[in-house]
Scaffold this motif. Structure first.
Motif, PDB file in Angstrom:
ATOM      1  N   PRO A   1       1.277  -1.068   0.243  1.00 62.09           N
ATOM      2  CA  PRO A   1      -0.260   0.066  -0.168  1.00 62.09           C
ATOM      3  C   PRO A   1       0.949   1.559  -0.263  1.00 62.09           C
ATOM      4  O   PRO A   1       0.554   2.335  -0.841  1.00 62.09           O
TER       5      PRO A   1
ATOM      6  N   ASP B   1      -4.019  -8.121  -9.410  1.00 64.12           N
ATOM      7  CA  ASP B   1      -4.319  -7.404  -8.356  1.00 64.12           C
ATOM      8  C   ASP B   1      -4.739  -6.170  -8.290  1.00 64.12           C
ATOM      9  O   ASP B   1      -4.968  -5.826  -7.835  1.00 64.12           O
ATOM     10  N   THR B   2      -3.160  -5.714  -8.444  1.00 75.47           N
ATOM     11  CA  THR B   2      -2.315  -4.407  -8.593  1.00 75.47           C
ATOM     12  C   THR B   2      -3.351  -3.659  -9.325  1.00 75.47           C
ATOM     13  O   THR B   2      -4.302  -2.243  -8.703  1.00 75.47           O
TER      14      THR B   2
ATOM     15  N   GLU C   1      -7.085  -3.066  -7.747  1.00 72.43           N
ATOM     16  CA  GLU C   1      -6.865  -2.231  -6.673  1.00 72.43           C
ATOM     17  C   GLU C   1      -6.969  -0.502  -7.625  1.00 72.43           C
ATOM     18  O   GLU C   1      -7.380  -0.211  -6.856  1.00 72.43           O
TER      19      GLU C   1
ATOM     20  N   HIS D   1     -11.037  -6.521  -3.042  1.00 69.19           N
ATOM     21  CA  HIS D   1     -10.116  -5.131  -2.687  1.00 69.19           C
ATOM     22  C   HIS D   1      -9.591  -4.899  -1.306  1.00 69.19           C
ATOM     23  O   HIS D   1     -10.153  -5.588   0.043  1.00 69.19           O
ATOM     24  N   ARG D   2      -8.175  -4.813  -0.895  1.00 70.56           N
ATOM     25  CA  ARG D   2      -8.063  -4.436  -0.046  1.00 70.56           C
ATOM     26  C   ARG D   2      -7.721  -2.965   0.511  1.00 70.56           C
ATOM     27  O   ARG D   2      -7.944  -2.654   2.062  1.00 70.56           O
TER      28      ARG D   2
ATOM     29  N   ASP E   1     -10.141   2.088  -6.716  1.00 74.81           N
ATOM     30  CA  ASP E   1     -10.124   3.383  -6.148  1.00 74.81           C
ATOM     31  C   ASP E   1     -10.835   4.602  -7.159  1.00 74.81           C
ATOM     32  O   ASP E   1     -10.578   5.912  -7.496  1.00 74.81           O
TER      33      ASP E   1
END
Length: 238
Positions: free
Chosen positions: A14, A77-78, A81, A129-130, A85
């Motif tokens: 992050p 995955d990235t 993200e 989503h983390r 957003d």
């Protein structure tokens, strides 16, 4: 996906992802931006679904070699993200809360539902989503301001936001799935006759009682509003 074609499980940390957004991870600086990569991925998902979003397809959309994209997003995955957003920026709220936190929270849920219906891939993406990015944090800040007049403590406010988002995500997922099912009038009538027969056989008295109750509007908006009212009006603040 990663370079070997597998979906990543960790993605970029992050701090690297959100605190240093303008820096490519490695290699020569590309001639395009992370914003352009993300926007292209979102456009693909909106038009054809999340399953078509691969690094190769996104690279083709921005006119780049696939390897150059890995400097910004090493795996899907990235990229997800970034996509989540990116579209959450559409939820920017400028009006201050009214002070009626239950009413304002229902407005938040309606915004989320409309947002997810515009981006049908979003409910599935939210499952993995983390870490919230800047747009997500801005929306969370608004929701926390909405909840300020309640008697909830900080941890409970975060739980309410998570609970509300989970409710909207699940409801919209079902709504999208139902809209995709083709139901003829004949099929609908046959299903109604079947349930009536089951309710009349004496083996399902609770079902028979439930089916005998007055029918409520079944439009998507009306159904969502009923479920939302039950959720928000039933929140315990003690």
């Amino acid at each position: 996906m990663s370079r070997d074609g597998r979906s990543g499980t960790e993605g970029v940390g992050p701090e690297e992802l959100w605190l240093r957004p303008g820096e490519p991870r490695r290699g020569r600086r590309p001639s395009f931006s992370r914003e352009a990569i993300t926007a292209a991925a979102v456009a693909l998902a909106d038009a054809q679904g999340l399953e078509v979003v691969t690094m190769r397809r996104v690279a083709a959309e921005v006119g780049a070699g696939v390897m150059s994209l890995y400097s910004y997003a090493p795996d899907k995955d990235t990229l997800l993200e970034l996509m989540v957003d990116h579209v959450t920026g559409e939820l920017a709220v400028t009006d201050p809360p009214s002070g009626d936190w239950r009413a304002d929270l229902k407005t938040v849920a309606r915004l989320q539902r409309a947002h997810m219906l515009r981006h049908p891939w979003l409910p599935a993406a939210l499952l993995t989503h983390r870490v919230p990015g800047p747009n997500t944090l801005a929306f969370l800040e608004h929701v926390l301001a909405v909840l300020r007049p309640s008697r909830l403590d900080g941890a409970a406010k975060l739980e309410v936001f998570a609970q509300l988002t989970a409710f909207v995500t699940g409801h919209v997922s079902h709504e999208i799935a139902q809209a995709a099912v083709s139901r003829s009038p004949e099929r609908t009538a046959a299903e109604a006759r079947y349930l009536a027969a089951v309710a009349a056989d004496g083996s399902h008295p609770q079902l028979a009682e439930a089916l005998s109750a007055p029918r409520r509007p079944l439009s998507p908006d009306a159904t969502f509003t009923r479920f939302l009212n039950r959720l928000i009006d039933g929140l315990d603040t003690d």
